[in-house]
Design an enzyme around this catalytic site. Sequence first.
Site, short mmCIF file in Angstrom:
data_model
loop_
_atom_site.label_atom_id
_atom_site.label_comp_id
_atom_site.label_asym_id
_atom_site.label_seq_id
_atom_site.Cartn_x
_atom_site.Cartn_y
_atom_site.Cartn_z
N LYS B 26 -35.12 -28.68 -4.80
CA LYS B 26 -36.47 -29.26 -4.83
C LYS B 26 -37.14 -29.16 -3.47
O LYS B 26 -38.30 -28.74 -3.36
CB LYS B 26 -36.37 -30.72 -5.26
CG LYS B 26 -37.70 -31.38 -5.45
CD LYS B 26 -37.55 -32.75 -6.11
CE LYS B 26 -38.85 -33.17 -6.76
NZ LYS B 26 -39.16 -32.34 -7.95
N ARG B 96 -36.88 -38.77 -4.12
CA ARG B 96 -36.19 -38.02 -5.17
C ARG B 96 -34.98 -37.27 -4.61
O ARG B 96 -35.00 -36.80 -3.49
CB ARG B 96 -37.12 -36.96 -5.78
CG ARG B 96 -38.17 -37.47 -6.71
CD ARG B 96 -38.86 -36.26 -7.35
NE ARG B 96 -39.75 -36.64 -8.43
CZ ARG B 96 -41.06 -36.85 -8.30
NH1 ARG B 96 -41.63 -36.73 -7.12
NH2 ARG B 96 -41.78 -37.17 -9.35
N GLY B 105 -31.67 -34.70 -14.21
CA GLY B 105 -31.49 -36.03 -14.75
C GLY B 105 -30.22 -36.73 -14.32
O GLY B 105 -29.91 -37.83 -14.75
N MET B 107 -29.22 -37.50 -11.15
CA MET B 107 -29.31 -38.42 -10.01
C MET B 107 -30.61 -39.20 -10.07
O MET B 107 -31.41 -39.03 -10.98
CB MET B 107 -29.16 -37.63 -8.72
CG MET B 107 -27.73 -37.13 -8.54
SD MET B 107 -27.53 -36.18 -7.05
CE MET B 107 -28.63 -34.82 -7.35
N ARG B 340 -40.30 -23.48 -10.34
CA ARG B 340 -38.92 -22.98 -10.38
C ARG B 340 -38.83 -21.89 -11.43
O ARG B 340 -39.71 -21.79 -12.30
CB ARG B 340 -37.94 -24.11 -10.69
CG ARG B 340 -38.23 -24.80 -12.00
CD ARG B 340 -37.30 -26.00 -12.22
NE ARG B 340 -37.75 -26.74 -13.40
CZ ARG B 340 -37.28 -27.94 -13.75
NH1 ARG B 340 -36.37 -28.52 -13.02
NH2 ARG B 340 -37.72 -28.54 -14.83
N HIS B 456 -6.98 -17.94 -35.03
CA HIS B 456 -7.04 -16.68 -35.76
C HIS B 456 -8.44 -16.43 -36.31
O HIS B 456 -9.03 -15.36 -36.12
CB HIS B 456 -6.01 -16.70 -36.90
CG HIS B 456 -6.04 -15.46 -37.74
ND1 HIS B 456 -6.75 -15.39 -38.92
CD2 HIS B 456 -5.45 -14.26 -37.56
CE1 HIS B 456 -6.58 -14.18 -39.43
NE2 HIS B 456 -5.79 -13.48 -38.64
N SER B 766 -3.64 0.30 -21.04
CA SER B 766 -4.68 -0.60 -21.53
C SER B 766 -4.13 -2.02 -21.37
O SER B 766 -3.13 -2.38 -21.98
CB SER B 766 -4.99 -0.31 -22.99
OG SER B 766 -5.97 -1.21 -23.44
N CYS B 833 -8.21 -4.25 -23.21
CA CYS B 833 -8.61 -4.40 -24.61
C CYS B 833 -8.37 -5.81 -25.11
O CYS B 833 -8.41 -6.06 -26.30
CB CYS B 833 -7.93 -3.37 -25.50
SG CYS B 833 -6.14 -3.54 -25.54
N TYR B 853 -12.45 1.48 -18.01
CA TYR B 853 -13.27 0.99 -19.12
C TYR B 853 -12.84 -0.40 -19.54
O TYR B 853 -11.73 -0.85 -19.23
CB TYR B 853 -13.21 1.94 -20.32
CG TYR B 853 -11.88 1.99 -21.00
CD1 TYR B 853 -11.55 1.10 -22.02
CD2 TYR B 853 -10.92 2.94 -20.64
CE1 TYR B 853 -10.32 1.13 -22.64
CE2 TYR B 853 -9.68 2.99 -21.25
CZ TYR B 853 -9.39 2.08 -22.26
OH TYR B 853 -8.17 2.10 -22.87
#
Lengths: 877, 877
Positions: B26, B96, B105, B107, B340, B456, B766, B833, B853
């Site tokens: 802020k 603030r 919200g 603090m 912001r 699963h 892999s 993978c 990859y």
Amino acid sequence: MERMVYFFGAGITEGSEEMKNQLGGKGCNLAGMAKLGLPVPPGFTITTDTCIAFYTAGSKWPEGLKGQVQDNLKKLEEATGKKLGSKENPLLVSVRSGARASMPGMMDTILNLGLTNDTVKAMVKLTSNPRFAYDSYRRFIEMYADVVMGVDRQNFEHAMDELKHKKGVKLDTDLDAADMEALTGEYKAIYKKHLGEDFPEDPWTQLEGAVNAVFRSWNNQRAITYRKLNAIPDEWGTAVNVQSMVFGNTGEESGTGVAFTRNPSTGENKFYGEYLMNAQGEDVVAGIRTPHPIADLERDMPDVYTQLVGIYKKLENHYRDMQDIEFTIENRKLYMLQTRSGKRTGAAAVRIAVEMVKEGLIDEKTAVLRVAPSALDQLLHPMIDPKAKVDAVAKGLPASPGAAVGQVVFNAEDAVEWQEKGEKVILVRTETSPEDISGMHAAQGILTSRGGMTSHAAVVARGMGKCCVAGCGDVIVEEKKKVFHVNGHVVKEGDWITINGSTGELILGQVKLVSPELSGYFGELMAMADKFRALKVRTNADTPKDAAQARAFGAEGIGLTRTEHMFFAEDRIKAVREMILADNVEDRKAALAKVQPFQKADFVGIFEAMKGLPVTVRLLDPPLHEFLPQLDMDKQIEEIASELGVPKGKIVDRIQSLHELNPMLGFRGCRIGIVYPEIFDMQITAIFEAACELKKKGVEVIPEVMFPLVGTSAEMKMLKDSAVRIADAIIAKYGVELEYMMGTMIEIPRAAVIADVIAKDAEFFSFGTNDLTQMGFGYSRDDAGKFLPVYVNKKVLKADPFQTIDVEGIGKLVDMGVKLGRKTRHDLKCGVCGEHGGDPDSIEFFHGVGLNYVSCSPFRVPIARLAAAQANIKNPR
Amino acid sequence: MERMVYFFGAGITEGSEEMKNQLGGKGCNLAGMAKLGLPVPPGFTITTDTCIAFYTAGSKWPEGLKGQVQDNLKKLEEATGKKLGSKENPLLVSVRSGARASMPGMMDTILNLGLTNDTVKAMVKLTSNPRFAYDSYRRFIEMYADVVMGVDRQNFEHAMDELKHKKGVKLDTDLDAADMEALTGEYKAIYKKHLGEDFPEDPWTQLEGAVNAVFRSWNNQRAITYRKLNAIPDEWGTAVNVQSMVFGNTGEESGTGVAFTRNPSTGENKFYGEYLMNAQGEDVVAGIRTPHPIADLERDMPDVYTQLVGIYKKLENHYRDMQDIEFTIENRKLYMLQTRSGKRTGAAAVRIAVEMVKEGLIDEKTAVLRVAPSALDQLLHPMIDPKAKVDAVAKGLPASPGAAVGQVVFNAEDAVEWQEKGEKVILVRTETSPEDISGMHAAQGILTSRGGMTSHAAVVARGMGKCCVAGCGDVIVEEKKKVFHVNGHVVKEGDWITINGSTGELILGQVKLVSPELSGYFGELMAMADKFRALKVRTNADTPKDAAQARAFGAEGIGLTRTEHMFFAEDRIKAVREMILADNVEDRKAALAKVQPFQKADFVGIFEAMKGLPVTVRLLDPPLHEFLPQLDMDKQIEEIASELGVPKGKIVDRIQSLHELNPMLGFRGCRIGIVYPEIFDMQITAIFEAACELKKKGVEVIPEVMFPLVGTSAEMKMLKDSAVRIADAIIAKYGVELEYMMGTMIEIPRAAVIADVIAKDAEFFSFGTNDLTQMGFGYSRDDAGKFLPVYVNKKVLKADPFQTIDVEGIGKLVDMGVKLGRKTRHDLKCGVCGEHGGDPDSIEFFHGVGLNYVSCSPFRVPIARLAAAQANIKNPR
């Protein structure tokens, strides 16, 4: 041209005893004896490399071999004055295998080679013993047909049997010279019938065939299997020894014998062996005639005996070890056929090593290296009297060594009850579970019908040093009926049985046992070993009794006290179950408060037993569901429900909610301590209350608290911070000074990999190589039986990684853990407390990676001390 | 002396927008706006370091702070021409919090500080609005009492309610100036009653109290919890902003509003927001009065509107991002309170990024970095119509995103049957198992009452890109009765339900869904991303349909084809069971021969779908017992027995013998291939028959065979040698040229540790990070629910390691595997993978360790492409 053949004997020995790799064990031995000037029948050795070259060339003699063999044959003929195929003075030879490593009986041998229709007549003339000559000839034909040509021996034995039947006699020795001559004819006919060709009358052809047969026998099925079992490389090959024959069976002036330079059973320094006159080596072994003790030879042939004693002393002096020798006397002339290190019992090994030091034959290091650590195992347990005749009704796995005699009981409660009445019992179960611990303690030994070498019964029994036969599949246990069936026998509660945990045998009835003699020699050897060790040896012990036992065996502390049984024991399991069933932290704490005094008393007992030595206590490790019955144990659930006064459904719910698909990877170890800190808090309180109380009384206590299953640095920090807080408060309360350490098991792969971070808070590491192996390999020890045997058989693995540590992979994790840990904390104490801590090969590895100690079950402590000494002698720190 | 306070506004701004760490979000925002010359009410910011110093000093102002605050207050009084406590022109301020990271919200805030009995009168005079002045005063008293002094607000609200009751009115706005004045008196009395002291009439005392309260609010419970959830360090502290008040509620010339510089829902480049006249910010949010669309302001106050438009454009130009702004109009004068980066939907994020590139505001790299990869998830699945009003009856876990509407079915067979009849169904089960796969395929979505984010059902559904709500505990399923209960409702087979897999909601009845719009913006962003990627993105796909879907999403190959379902499918499971029940290798081969044509056809389908791209096929991985029913499934066992014509007992025996205590560490993966080579042989045959057949037809096929669960180099060598032999024979038979590779999963810790040896035979790696996480941590994914949530909560773990890879430990194993593997084979292709392959944070790590990859489920392919691009932009290879 590469040299493929080495001559020996007759004063022109070309090889030497250092050339084992080329000449094989037998060949280098013969060369060695010959060089010592001993009377070795001369001959020559074809090298092991030639065997490999034979295979490389497609099962053909490599170039040059024929010439070299012919040259050496000529030398041999000159040395002996005999000639292959000669009708006057024929040379007969044996053709024998001989690899670098001993592979007894695995490969082929041919004797009496050189006999033909012509030479046999010369032998008759020379020996004036036609029966001997034809007996030798018919044996040679049979052997050649079998070994070289692959004709089944039964064909020949059948002919022999028919002849005996016809003559109405029973023994071979009842056949006379004419019978033997007739048999040679028949044998040749059988040969031709099976092979379509005549038996070779050319001795050179015979020799070529025999050499080929020995080469080929390197790859026969039993040799391959033997190599696999003994980790002998296929690439070594076998040498071939061609040696002039001598005969112990030419008459009463001849004989043959085997002897040990010291007693192989007791180790006593006294010439020991036996011989038979007018006999060949195989007759001594066959056991048809009873051989004479070697001492009788002094009376029968004093000159030969004196010569033999001189030789054996020379050999022992030369090899500086007890020798196993074979000799033959041919017409009063002594020939040495073999010498080698003699096999011996553990007791003999120890005595011989110790006495040879005293005799100045070997130094202490050599003595320590002479005894296989595993051989000590026999010395430490009761054994079946070697003189007893026993008939085993079934055989299981030799899961924990020693033997035990007792009356059969079928559950832990009965075991305890009978034992309290003074009975000796054997606990027989399908398999054991943690609830059986008290019964296993009470029993003389344990017999299970299921489970492997690493089953619960096996692991716990080995830990207790208690005899166990596991996985005896022929035993069918009916626990409720209190009876078991085994191969047609029915054994009821109270019946006597004997089990042999060293062999796996089950015997009905009582067999006499003999106690281990931890004689002075054992102590002397251990004292020598301790001089050379770099590794400390601790023990895994959960009770004061085990701790005291281990201390007697030389343990230098406790490396692992499991606290599980402190929850299981009869007088506290109720409170433990209350704790598990509690719905909130207050109720859990209330239940734990009931357990705490028991645990404190347990620790007092153990600390006292180990006073002055460090004691590593591992906090609760198993999953909580192990303290509840299984879901299908309806009756037990009902009992617990009524005992605790809770609805049955609540217990069932808790069992279900604690159920895990993979308990090995589940909610256990320090995970319990993180989720329910009050459990570990109670244990820490009990440990430090016990320690401070003793300390106040002047008892030296060195507690080391160990958190199990740590995988993250946060676990370690959180648990340690909390434990230190509690410990320090108790120490302050008692106003004592108490040194203690907080450390962790390294048993999770991740822990090994980030050991540098964990070492920030851990003051010591104890590698739990059982779990590290399970998780590192992804092998559940309980399930791996489905594929591990195949893996070992197919050589995917060199050995069962649960028995000997897998150096390549799991060992790398251990090494990594040590190095990373010491990067953070250079003096980090590192040990191992898995089953591997008592395995000699693994100990060698642990020495190499720089651990400070190994910890093993009490009965393996001496083994570990010896193995640690050997490791440091071979590879000094 | 350290600088602890920075002034902003009135042309003398001392901080800047770069000083977020010191000034908080802020504070640096206000400084930034002020520096841009925007009309910011002036004030000053106390730094975050001061907050930490406050705690270090024992909750006291650090030395020097008082003087610096007083100096800045003086500057503020000069800048505003007002004075704290002045009876003529009093300065009122807000106090603030403002941390480095947004903690909305969490603090505390105090408004209208400076009001006292004296200054309130001045305000009445200045504004000619006594109601406003006294309303502000009583609000301040209430807020101060609550926030600074800890008096429960209910006490004040109660007084207000009593007054309204007495006056017979309902709304605060129905109270007049006199009422408000009376309330201030009452509020002060309440204050005194609770605190035993008078409300402070000294504004400096008020200010000190308010600053302390903000400091303290950094460590209130909700702030601590929020930080824990959002991984915000405790050591950051909060700044405190003291700012002169402006009022939007002084009358009809005043107002307040919030706006976005572009549409946060669609991304459209159009000013978007709302405002209320004569109101404070909280009134806009409260929703009692309906705000006006921002466009109306042009009509109401054209000059202010024009100024606002100028400001928002300036802001967007400056920050080069869509802004979320707050403003207040006090007597026709515009003040900017906040700007912001605006939160936005995934669709808006994509459109804004793409359009800003076109507008020249940002470059492509910035655009690619602007969109959170996870935000794409919303774009790729059907969603519940945002306009629909829905009432969820229960909430489970948002296990797989998207929404689905269908009729309830309770088992896989019904799902398939109904779907074949053209019905849309939702499969509802307690939990799913591999046997349900066909049913899951057939269903629109899956709802389970048990299981977590990695159950699963969840894993498979995400793989299929199918909506799934898992672990919906309020749902009680009675599968046999075909009914489920949920919070008092009974839902029968055939009833309609709607599930939202993005939120976890279960809704009864049919809700309207909207289809994803893969608009041009999406494609444009993906094209940009692809320019910057170093990692390739493949997919995990087991069927031609999934493969095609993934290809459409940009997959560059298949990284994982699981072959399990090729065994499970209806038309072959019978033969598979025959194979498992076979007693010898011949019978096993005969059964496998029946499966082979099916598998070949499966591979043909997948290879065709992926033509020209590599396809990695993983050979059979799960344990064989998964293909048999469980022991208690008596009916199914009977069915199978009669189908296969074998005794029931035989099936029971086999189930028992295949049973495992820890199946995760059991007889599965390549262990099956080693023990039963004929199974893998069949699969290799099917793969290469399929590949060669297509190749012959001119279809480009690049098969990569992957062996699962390899832990030793011998496994790799043995399996590869056998596979190559079969493959080459088939290739020769077809007479084609076919490139292929043989590689392995690295999913066992030991494999990662000895990757150099494994790479001798493996042509690619892999990383199976699911299993590597399970074994590396020793966490069973199925069981870890018992402690993982506690672990995350207690910060033992930063995150669930099954969702985002654990970089420290498991990541180290991956890194080690890559490095060791490439030491042996420098061009070793490495990929991943596991589920982590689709997780943006994990992808960043995989990029960093140099993988070639990642492979993920089809619906995560775009996410992975974007994440890979971001990783390479942040840390170029």
